[in-house]
Design an enzyme around this catalytic site. Structure first.
Site, PDB file in Angstrom:
ATOM      1  N   VAL A 129       0.856  -1.177   0.000  1.00  0.00           N
ATOM      2  CA  VAL A 129       0.000   0.000   0.000  1.00  0.00           C
ATOM      3  C   VAL A 129       0.893   1.228   0.000  1.00  0.00           C
ATOM      4  CG1 VAL A 129      -1.794   1.274   1.233  1.00  0.00           C
ATOM      5  CG2 VAL A 129      -1.773  -1.226   1.309  1.00  0.00           C
ATOM      6  N   CYS A 130       0.590   2.177  -0.883  1.00  0.00           N
ATOM      7  CA  CYS A 130       1.329   3.452  -0.935  1.00  0.00           C
ATOM      8  C   CYS A 130       2.832   3.167  -1.101  1.00  0.00           C
ATOM      9  CB  CYS A 130       1.016   4.252   0.319  1.00  0.00           C
ATOM     10  SG  CYS A 130       1.466   5.994   0.263  1.00  0.00           S
ATOM     11  N   THR A 131       3.675   3.792  -0.271  1.00  0.00           N
ATOM     12  CA  THR A 131       5.117   3.625  -0.426  1.00  0.00           C
ATOM     13  C   THR A 131       5.630   2.314   0.150  1.00  0.00           C
ATOM     14  OG1 THR A 131       5.425   4.964   1.574  1.00  0.00           O
ATOM     15  CG2 THR A 131       5.635   6.087  -0.543  1.00  0.00           C
ATOM     16  N   THR A 147       2.740   3.335  -6.898  1.00  0.00           N
ATOM     17  CA  THR A 147       2.832   3.807  -5.521  1.00  0.00           C
ATOM     18  C   THR A 147       2.146   5.166  -5.477  1.00  0.00           C
ATOM     19  OG1 THR A 147       4.334   4.210  -3.654  1.00  0.00           O
ATOM     20  CG2 THR A 147       5.110   4.883  -5.833  1.00  0.00           C
TER      21      THR A 147
END
Length: 338
Positions: free
Chosen positions: A110-112, A130
């Protein structure tokens, strides 16, 4: 079928919503099945089992330590969240992911969290995404990763990566739909009051254009002019004249300093301006198209579909508060923060 284990990796300065969003989706799906086979058992773990402090100051207490024994059962889904804690490499966590990541049936970030996977070599040769603000850096630091900055999430075989923060919910819902069917995923989405499939892509959530600011003053002035006059003559010839450069020299210099051709930059500015007008005013689509330099509503529609994956009228219906018909819900786009 046995219960599917979802193991969520915790570390200091993790983004709390990267953790809690997917956890709520998977545990919600488990509640829908009420203990039936094939549901989820969600566990959280840090390297040593100690509590972690999130980037927002919350403390998360994990269920235990990340398993290190060679014969420890591998999770069905291994989920790595993102957050400020991914900005600095963690050799110990990277080493754990490198060894144990390939054992999971499915790797998710998730995300970074994608940065953590990339550092462990788990995204090499794969397509991934990302948070929009970190896509360029991920691509620069890991040239073997095919970074796509636009999608809400990307599936590449047994690896799935998502865009920033709330996109982890979108990805988790997609995984639940894949595992347990649309009915369960839709029930969870309704309970959380989110879309089962969010319209558009993460480009629509970038309030600031991602192009670089030009170093030279004439080009910076042109950038500002474009932003302030989206309905003006923004052809290369007109912009070059404003910068007092030849069209050819201007086009080369502009791309070199901003990372975008003049045409691409103008396209982004116009879509951004139109998006704001659709969200913040009651102006009709035809009026908005003229105000943003499109000339015709059809030209604006094509630009919106290309950039955002939704036509202007649909975008307004989804993202301007108070415009949805009775019985539907609306959401406003999240304003991202790096």
């Amino acid at each position: 079928m046995e219960q599917r284990t979802v193991l969520v990796v915790l570390f200091d300065d993790v983004q709390s919503l990267d953790v809690t969003g997917p956890v709520e989706v998977f545990t919600g799906a488990a509640r829908c099945l009420d203990g039936a086979d094939g549901g989820y058992v969600v566990r959280t773990a840090s390297l040593d089992g100690a509590p972690v402090r999130t980037s927002s100051g919350l403390t998360l207490v994990p269920d235990g330590a990340l398993p290190t024994a060679p014969d420890a059962p591998a999770p069905d889904t291994l989920l790595v969240p993102g957050g400020m804690g991914t900005r600095s490499p963690d050799p110990e966590l990277t080493g754990w992911l490198r060894v144990h990541g390939p054992r999971a049936r499915r790797l998710v970030s998730v995300c970074t969290g994608a940065v953590r996977l990339a550092e462990a070599g788990l995204l090499e040769g794969r397509r991934a995404t990302t948070h929009w603000a970190y896509c360029a850096k991920l691509a620069e630091d890991h040239p073997g990763v095919d970074v796509d900055p636009d999608p809400i999430y990307v599936r590449d075989g047994d690896v799935a990566t998502s865009a920033g923060v709330t996109a982890g919910i979108d990805l988790a819902l997609a995984l639940v739909e894949e595992d347990l069917g649309r009915a369960v995923a839709l029930t969870v989405a309704r309970h959380l009051v989110v879309f089962l499939r969010r319209p558009g892509n993460q480009a629509q959530f970038s309030a600031q254009l991602s192009a670089q600011t030009a170093r030279r003053e004439p080009l910076r002035d042109v950038q500002q002019w474009i932003t302030e006059h989206p309905a003006g003559d923004l052809s290369v010839d007109a912009l070059a004249a404003r910068a007092r450069l030849s069209p050819r020299h201007f086009a080369r210099a502009f791309q070199a300093e901003t990372g975008l051709t003049p045409g691409k930059y103008v396209e982004r500015v116009r879509v951004e301006h139109a998006r704001r007008l659709l969200e913040d005013t009651s102006d009709g689509v035809e009026e908005v198209s003229r105000a943003c330099g499109y000339g015709t509503p059809e030209a604006m529609r094509r630009a919106f579909v290309k950039a955002l994956g939704a036509a202007p009228a649909e975008y307004r219906r989804r993202f301007r508060p108070g415009t949805a018909p009775t019985g539907t819900t609306t959401t406003s786009p999240t304003r991202p923060h790096p």
